[in-house]
Design a protein around this motif. Sequence first.
Motif, PDB file in Angstrom:
ATOM      1  N   LYS A 233      10.772  63.963  39.638  1.00  0.00           N
ATOM      2  CA  LYS A 233      12.232  63.946  39.739  1.00  0.00           C
ATOM      3  C   LYS A 233      12.730  63.036  40.854  1.00  0.00           C
ATOM      4  O   LYS A 233      13.939  62.812  40.969  1.00  0.00           O
ATOM      5  CB  LYS A 233      12.742  65.368  39.985  1.00  0.00           C
ATOM      6  N   VAL A 234      11.819  62.526  41.681  1.00  0.00           N
ATOM      7  CA  VAL A 234      12.229  61.748  42.851  1.00  0.00           C
ATOM      8  C   VAL A 234      12.875  60.432  42.444  1.00  0.00           C
ATOM      9  O   VAL A 234      13.896  60.024  43.002  1.00  0.00           O
ATOM     10  CB  VAL A 234      11.022  61.502  43.778  1.00  0.00           C
ATOM     11  N   ASN A 235      12.279  59.732  41.468  1.00  0.00           N
ATOM     12  CA  ASN A 235      12.791  58.421  41.079  1.00  0.00           C
ATOM     13  C   ASN A 235      12.567  58.217  39.583  1.00  0.00           C
ATOM     14  O   ASN A 235      11.651  57.511  39.160  1.00  0.00           O
ATOM     15  CB  ASN A 235      12.076  57.322  41.883  1.00  0.00           C
ATOM     16  N   VAL A 236      13.409  58.861  38.794  1.00  0.00           N
ATOM     17  CA  VAL A 236      13.280  58.797  37.335  1.00  0.00           C
ATOM     18  C   VAL A 236      13.509  57.377  36.830  1.00  0.00           C
ATOM     19  O   VAL A 236      12.832  56.901  35.914  1.00  0.00           O
ATOM     20  CB  VAL A 236      14.262  59.774  36.655  1.00  0.00           C
ATOM     21  N   ALA A 237      14.463  56.674  37.439  1.00  0.00           N
ATOM     22  CA  ALA A 237      14.759  55.304  36.999  1.00  0.00           C
ATOM     23  C   ALA A 237      13.543  54.406  37.173  1.00  0.00           C
ATOM     24  O   ALA A 237      13.234  53.581  36.295  1.00  0.00           O
ATOM     25  CB  ALA A 237      15.944  54.753  37.788  1.00  0.00           C
ATOM     26  N   ARG A 238      12.826  54.543  38.291  1.00  0.00           N
ATOM     27  CA  ARG A 238      11.620  53.743  38.516  1.00  0.00           C
ATOM     28  C   ARG A 238      10.565  54.053  37.464  1.00  0.00           C
ATOM     29  O   ARG A 238       9.927  53.141  36.920  1.00  0.00           O
ATOM     30  CB  ARG A 238      11.065  54.023  39.909  1.00  0.00           C
ATOM     31  N   LEU A 239      10.392  55.329  37.148  1.00  0.00           N
ATOM     32  CA  LEU A 239       9.402  55.721  36.139  1.00  0.00           C
ATOM     33  C   LEU A 239       9.733  55.118  34.781  1.00  0.00           C
ATOM     34  O   LEU A 239       8.853  54.602  34.091  1.00  0.00           O
ATOM     35  CB  LEU A 239       9.355  57.249  36.049  1.00  0.00           C
ATOM     36  N   MET A 240      11.004  55.150  34.410  1.00  0.00           N
ATOM     37  CA  MET A 240      11.406  54.606  33.106  1.00  0.00           C
ATOM     38  C   MET A 240      11.197  53.094  33.038  1.00  0.00           C
ATOM     39  O   MET A 240      10.975  52.545  31.966  1.00  0.00           O
ATOM     40  CB  MET A 240      12.877  54.947  32.831  1.00  0.00           C
ATOM     41  N   ARG A 241      11.269  52.427  34.204  1.00  0.00           N
ATOM     42  CA  ARG A 241      11.021  50.974  34.213  1.00  0.00           C
ATOM     43  C   ARG A 241       9.582  50.654  33.828  1.00  0.00           C
ATOM     44  O   ARG A 241       9.297  49.533  33.386  1.00  0.00           O
ATOM     45  CB  ARG A 241      11.333  50.393  35.608  1.00  0.00           C
ATOM     46  N   PHE A 242       8.684  51.601  34.022  1.00  0.00           N
ATOM     47  CA  PHE A 242       7.301  51.414  33.590  1.00  0.00           C
ATOM     48  C   PHE A 242       7.097  51.882  32.153  1.00  0.00           C
ATOM     49  O   PHE A 242       6.497  51.177  31.341  1.00  0.00           O
ATOM     50  CB  PHE A 242       6.343  52.194  34.517  1.00  0.00           C
ATOM     51  N   ILE A 243       7.578  53.089  31.850  1.00  0.00           N
ATOM     52  CA  ILE A 243       7.238  53.717  30.568  1.00  0.00           C
ATOM     53  C   ILE A 243       7.881  53.011  29.375  1.00  0.00           C
ATOM     54  O   ILE A 243       7.189  52.710  28.378  1.00  0.00           O
ATOM     55  CB  ILE A 243       7.646  55.207  30.582  1.00  0.00           C
ATOM     56  N   LEU A 244       9.185  52.742  29.429  1.00  0.00           N
ATOM     57  CA  LEU A 244       9.862  52.187  28.261  1.00  0.00           C
ATOM     58  C   LEU A 244       9.312  50.819  27.860  1.00  0.00           C
ATOM     59  O   LEU A 244       8.997  50.590  26.689  1.00  0.00           O
ATOM     60  CB  LEU A 244      11.379  52.125  28.512  1.00  0.00           C
ATOM     61  N   PRO A 245       9.138  49.865  28.814  1.00  0.00           N
ATOM     62  CA  PRO A 245       8.493  48.606  28.424  1.00  0.00           C
ATOM     63  C   PRO A 245       7.051  48.807  27.959  1.00  0.00           C
ATOM     64  O   PRO A 245       6.569  48.096  27.073  1.00  0.00           O
ATOM     65  CB  PRO A 245       8.552  47.759  29.703  1.00  0.00           C
ATOM     66  N   GLY A 246       6.345  49.789  28.560  1.00  0.00           N
ATOM     67  CA  GLY A 246       4.962  50.051  28.151  1.00  0.00           C
ATOM     68  C   GLY A 246       4.874  50.479  26.700  1.00  0.00           C
ATOM     69  O   GLY A 246       3.993  50.018  25.950  1.00  0.00           O
ATOM     70  N   LEU A 247       5.776  51.362  26.268  1.00  0.00           N
ATOM     71  CA  LEU A 247       5.787  51.805  24.873  1.00  0.00           C
ATOM     72  C   LEU A 247       6.119  50.648  23.938  1.00  0.00           C
ATOM     73  O   LEU A 247       5.562  50.555  22.843  1.00  0.00           O
ATOM     74  CB  LEU A 247       6.806  52.937  24.701  1.00  0.00           C
ATOM     75  N   LEU A 248       7.012  49.773  24.369  1.00  0.00           N
ATOM     76  CA  LEU A 248       7.331  48.588  23.568  1.00  0.00           C
ATOM     77  C   LEU A 248       6.133  47.653  23.477  1.00  0.00           C
ATOM     78  O   LEU A 248       5.893  47.002  22.449  1.00  0.00           O
ATOM     79  CB  LEU A 248       8.525  47.857  24.196  1.00  0.00           C
ATOM     80  N   GLY A 249       5.337  47.601  24.544  1.00  0.00           N
ATOM     81  CA  GLY A 249       4.225  46.664  24.589  1.00  0.00           C
ATOM     82  C   GLY A 249       3.059  47.020  23.688  1.00  0.00           C
ATOM     83  O   GLY A 249       2.331  46.125  23.236  1.00  0.00           O
TER      84      GLY A 249
END
Length: 247
Positions: free
Chosen positions: A68-84
Amino acid sequence: MSAYAIAFILLGAFAGGFVNGLAGTGTALFALGFLLVALDPISAVAVVTLMSVATGMMGLWEVRAALKVNVARLMRFILPGLLGVPLGILALAHINADLLKLVIAALLVLYGGFFSFRANLPRFERRTPVLDSGVGLTGGILGGMAGLSGALPTIWCSTRPWPKAETRAVLQPYNVAVLSLTAAMLWHRGAYDSATLTAFVIALPVSFLSARIGLLVFRRVSDNLFRRILVGLSLLLGLGLLLDAIW
């Protein structure tokens, strides 16, 4: 299934579960070699992928507060990763995956070897949202092409002086998300037949137990030692890829 095959499945489950519990990544590096003795390559990868997701859930619970500390940072990794991941699968027809593994292996060995024997680790402190997304996307592409989704994120996170829980709160959910998509694609391709699922059921209890042991060790290491563990994993992953290519 022979006792010989079961023994190697259990060894792989223990090794892969432990490193997942300790570092939140690296399951395939430590488990796949054992499972390839007992199973064909596609089944071995399918079992390791499911095992990584299952034991990864335990790691997510361990760092639930840090998530919960930095959800935006986590999404910057996960969403492009799923697209990749699907992009990597599409690119596989046009790129030599073995050559790509050698390039990534060389990068991992150079980075891991250099910083494993230095007193000071790199400290890249400023915010880098674009680079974070680029690492996530590239990791997903490498996962779809060669099963190497965790290689670059592990290097990248080891350069950041984040607390160990925050570092794990990036690597663990990233790996779970990307490998869940990979498992779904493997399922669609028919990789999970009765023999593969039997091997997974055999491996699961041992992988849970060893992941639990790894989590106990994780709680006791310092933030700096955890970063050194990630650097060491980078070196081991690179050496493993090089040995695989030579073999």
